[in-house]
Design an enzyme around this catalytic site. Structure first.
Site, PDB file in Angstrom:
ATOM      1  N   GLY A 230       0.773  -1.234   0.000  1.00 24.87           N
ATOM      2  CA  GLY A 230       0.000   0.000   0.000  1.00 24.87           C
ATOM      3  C   GLY A 230       0.799   1.276   0.000  1.00 24.87           C
ATOM      4  O   GLY A 230       0.227   2.362   0.115  1.00 24.87           O
ATOM      5  N   LYS A 233       4.100   1.413  -4.619  1.00 24.37           N
ATOM      6  CA  LYS A 233       5.120   0.878  -5.530  1.00 24.37           C
ATOM      7  C   LYS A 233       4.560   0.735  -6.945  1.00 24.37           C
ATOM      8  O   LYS A 233       5.184   1.169  -7.914  1.00 24.37           O
ATOM      9  CB  LYS A 233       5.617  -0.480  -5.006  1.00 24.37           C
ATOM     10  CG  LYS A 233       6.237  -0.417  -3.619  1.00 24.37           C
ATOM     11  CD  LYS A 233       6.764  -1.762  -3.180  1.00 24.37           C
ATOM     12  CE  LYS A 233       5.640  -2.757  -2.944  1.00 24.37           C
ATOM     13  NZ  LYS A 233       4.757  -2.375  -1.833  1.00 24.37           N
ATOM     14  N   GLU A 450     -11.805   0.500  29.433  1.00 28.09           N
ATOM     15  CA  GLU A 450     -11.262   1.481  28.491  1.00 28.09           C
ATOM     16  C   GLU A 450     -10.792   2.733  29.220  1.00 28.09           C
ATOM     17  O   GLU A 450      -9.817   3.368  28.799  1.00 28.09           O
ATOM     18  CB  GLU A 450     -12.317   1.839  27.439  1.00 28.09           C
ATOM     19  CG  GLU A 450     -12.855   0.656  26.646  1.00 28.09           C
ATOM     20  CD  GLU A 450     -11.769  -0.147  25.959  1.00 28.09           C
ATOM     21  OE1 GLU A 450     -10.674   0.403  25.708  1.00 28.09           O
ATOM     22  OE2 GLU A 450     -11.995  -1.341  25.681  1.00 28.09           O
TER      23      GLU A 450
END
Length: 700
Positions: A230, A233, A450
């Site tokens: 990604g 290239k 959390e």
């Protein structure tokens, strides 16, 4: 089209058979005239001739026999003879046909009998048409076989210019691309300026080689683009194809190898032959690791075929003949498995690492992909670039595309910051499960879990920042705390690694600290923490007991052979496990200490999560510093998620859009009334009035 032609041919043959059958029936019914010819044997013919039953006899040489025809003196009666029609049981026969052996004795006996019985005897010469007819009959099968074989070969070859047929296995599928058809240019490639410059030089050499030749330079024979997936290239290769004014041959590494032995090497030869004919030219091999893997590491015929193909590539790139005028571009994300002979100088002279872009590169990539997307005023691409470290070009393009899709779903005319924020969550965690009903106990456990991550991240914030905390279920998770590095990180310090470990242990520490009971929600945290701790011990040399050695983390280190046998002893393995446990325990103890010292802040963050479910970076900091936070209008897609059909989804979106319009109209009315009241004040200076209007607008 081939299927239609085949069907038409089959139907034509069918109708031809029907026509011949009808003709045969008509001939059988009406074709025989009343004067019927009877076929008799040689003995019957000699007997009839001796009995004076024949009026005339005609003898003519034929194909290895004598054909005999003649007429009877009196009509004969025939009953169901095989030479007669089935629909005429009895007929009058006046003519006959027979055959004789082609020798002098047979002919002499007929001549003597005809002379004795005074029967008219006529002899004729052989017809020349028999030879041509026989020749034609003998050639027809051969011609049919040749025609069928030609059709099979043509079909196997894929037709004119076809690819992929049986007889085209050894031909390369790469065709020179037309630069006019490729719209990608170097200007479309952002975030890889150094890599782009390396390829610009290659294109310049092809267009104006004199500039380089005068200095004694030669163009690199091969350029290898390596890097994570990604990073662009293939896009860089497309830009080279669009910029270069020379033929560009593109082919995937997996296209070389087929089920037949020798096909790969044949295709390599054909590819380079075509490129040499068109020189100067460029060959691009995408995912070259599919055919360029290190030799001698596999077993089986498939591996032998791949090695044969690789050998041919090595020869073509820098063999006895060489490949003058042909430049090879290749891309891979597994350069570590490529054969050393392929990577040496003289083949791939230049190796370009296309890595993840930095913050400036990410901003440039976002600007490129945002050209065709209307963005709201609250969208700051620079801020998005700063918040997305580690993102590659494909991730950023997908982020803006998903945000545009969300804005369209919400019937918006522009993409705003809320759409981009939601798109990021959807890409990496999945869509929100708004209909997922969690019990109050589970919600509270998740909220404190959390909140523990967030609080430890806020206290240990030298390298990372807490961007978001949510308890909205997505994918397989019930919530998450998003922490990203403050800056692009190229090295990981020991203190930063310890920070990460403490942050990962914050969730389990909060569960134990608040409820004195563990849950399964920390399994992914442990997986990440164990992996990081193991890297610290075995790859980064951050353990005093094991020292500064690399035991794992490299393909050539840690394993003695392909079977997976470890290159270190059992005692070393035991020490590795002990050190990993020590680091995890220290991180857990650090997290517990932080939560114990900041229990009120932990409770405040958790209760805020239970109320609004999602907190952003500013809200989390406000709670940590002041204990309060500002609530904001959050995009709610609950009605859209509950819709069962397109009509219902459209109605829900229209209702939301109508509510938004009413809210904006109300704000406009308030603004117009304020402006009207201000216009009545005649003593206000025009300059001050303009500044006041600007301030009012900013406040709104």
């Amino acid at each position: 089209m081939n299927n239609n032609k085949g069907g038409f041919l089959r139907s034509s043959v069918f109708y031809i058979f029907i026509f011949l059958a009808v003709v045969g029936m008509v001939y059988g019914l009406f074709g025989n005239d009343k004067t019927t010819t009877k076929t008799i044997t040689s003995s019957e013919f000699i007997k009839a001739l001796n009995d004076k039953e024949l009026k005339s006899v005609t003898v003519q040489p034929g194909n290895s026999i004598y054909n005999v025809t003649g007429t009877y003196k009196k009509a004969q009666t025939a009953t169901k003879d095989k030479g007669l029609s089935l629909f005429q049981p009895t007929q009058k026969v006046t003519k006959f046909t027979s055959t004789l052996l082609p020798n002098d004795a047979s002919l002499k006996s007929v001549t003597d009998a005809a002379t004795k019985t005074k029967t008219e005897l006529v002899t004729k010469q052989a017809e020349n048409s028999g030879f041509w007819l026989n020749l034609l009959v003998s050639l027809v099968p051969v011609l049919l076989i040749v025609a069928v074989f030609y059709l099979m070969m043509n079909q196997a070859g894929g037709g004119k210019g076809g690819q992929g047929g049986m007889m085209s296995f050894g031909k390369s599928k790469a065709k020179p691309s037309d630069p006019k058809d490729n719209k990608v240019r170097f200007a479309d490639v952002a975030g890889a300026e150094e890599e782009k410059q390396e390829l610009v030089e290659v294109v310049e050499f092809l267009k104006a080689p004199k500039k380089f030749v005068n200095l004694g330079a030669r163009i690199p024979k091969g350029v290898l683009l390596e890097g994570p997936p990604g990073t662009g290239k293939t896009l860089l290769a497309k830009a080279v194809a669009g910029e270069a004014s020379v033929p560009f041959f593109s082919m995937s590494g997996s296209d070389f190898v087929e089920m037949f032995v020798g096909v790969g090497a044949s295709r390599v030869r054909d590819l380079f032959e075509n490129a040499k004919k068109s020189a100067p030219a460029i060959i691009f091999i995408d995912e070259i690791d599919a055919v360029g893997r290190r030799r001698g590491t596999g077993m089986g015929g498939g591996n032998d075929e791949r090695e044969q193909t690789l050998n041919q590539i090595l020869i073509e790139m820098d063999g006895f003949e060489g490949s003058e005028g042909v430049i090879i571009l290749a891309s891979t994300n597994r350069s570590d498995v490529l054969d050393p002979a392929l990577l040496r100088s003289g083949r791939f002279d230049r190796k370009i690492l296309v890595g993840a872009p930095d913050v400036k590169g990410r901003e440039a990539i976002l600007n490129v992909h945002a050209k065709n997307k209307p963005l709201a005023d609250n969208v700051d691409l620079k801020a998005i670039a700063q918040q997305t470290p580690g993102y590659v070009g494909a991730d950023l393009e997908n982020l803006l595309n998903e945000a545009a899709l969300l804005a369209a779903r919400r019937n918006k005319s522009k993409v705003d910051a809320a759409d981009i924020d939601e798109a990021e969550d959807r890409i990496f965690q999945g869509p929100a499960k708004t209909n997922h009903n969690m019990s109050e106990s589970e919600r509270r456990t998740t909220a404190y879990h959390e909140a523990g991550h967030a609080l430890v991240g806020l206290v240990r914030s030298e390298a990372s920042v807490v961007r978001k905390v949510t308890i909205v279920p997505r994918g397989r998770i019930g919530g998450y705390a998003l922490m990203t590095p403050k800056n692009d990180r190229y090295n990981l310090k020991y203190s930063e690694a310890k920070e990460q470990l403490a942050g990962l242990m914050g969730g389990r520490a909060s569960e134990i600290f608040m409820f004195n009971e563990a849950s399964s929600g920390a399994s992914n945290d442990f997986q990440q923490a164990t992996g990081l701790a193991r890297q610290m011990v075995t790859a980064f040399g951050m353990s005093d007991k094991l020292g500064m050695v690399q035991l794992e983390g490299n393909a050539s280190v840690g394993y003695a052979d392909q079977a997976g046998n470890r290159a270190y002893s059992e005692e070393t393995a035991r020490l590795i496990d002990e050190e990993v446990r020590r680091l995890a325990r220290e991180a857990f103890d650090d997290a517990i200490a932080i939560l114990r010292d900041n229990k009120d802040k932990l409770t405040a963050i958790a209760e805020a999560l239970l109320e609004v479910e999602t907190l952003d970076e500013k809200q989390i900091k406000d709670i940590y510093l002041t204990g309060t936070f500002t609530r904001k209008d959050i995009q709610d897609d609950t009605e859209l998620a509950k819709a069962k059909s397109f009509e219902e989804a459209k109605a829900a979106a229209d209702a939301k859009d109508s509510q938004a319009e009413q809210r904006f109209e109300k704000q406009d009315e308030e603004k117009s009334s304020d402006d009207h009241s201000e216009s009545k004040n005649e003593d206000t200076d025009s300059t001050d009035k303009s500044e006041t209007d600007d301030n009012n607008t900013e406040n709104k």
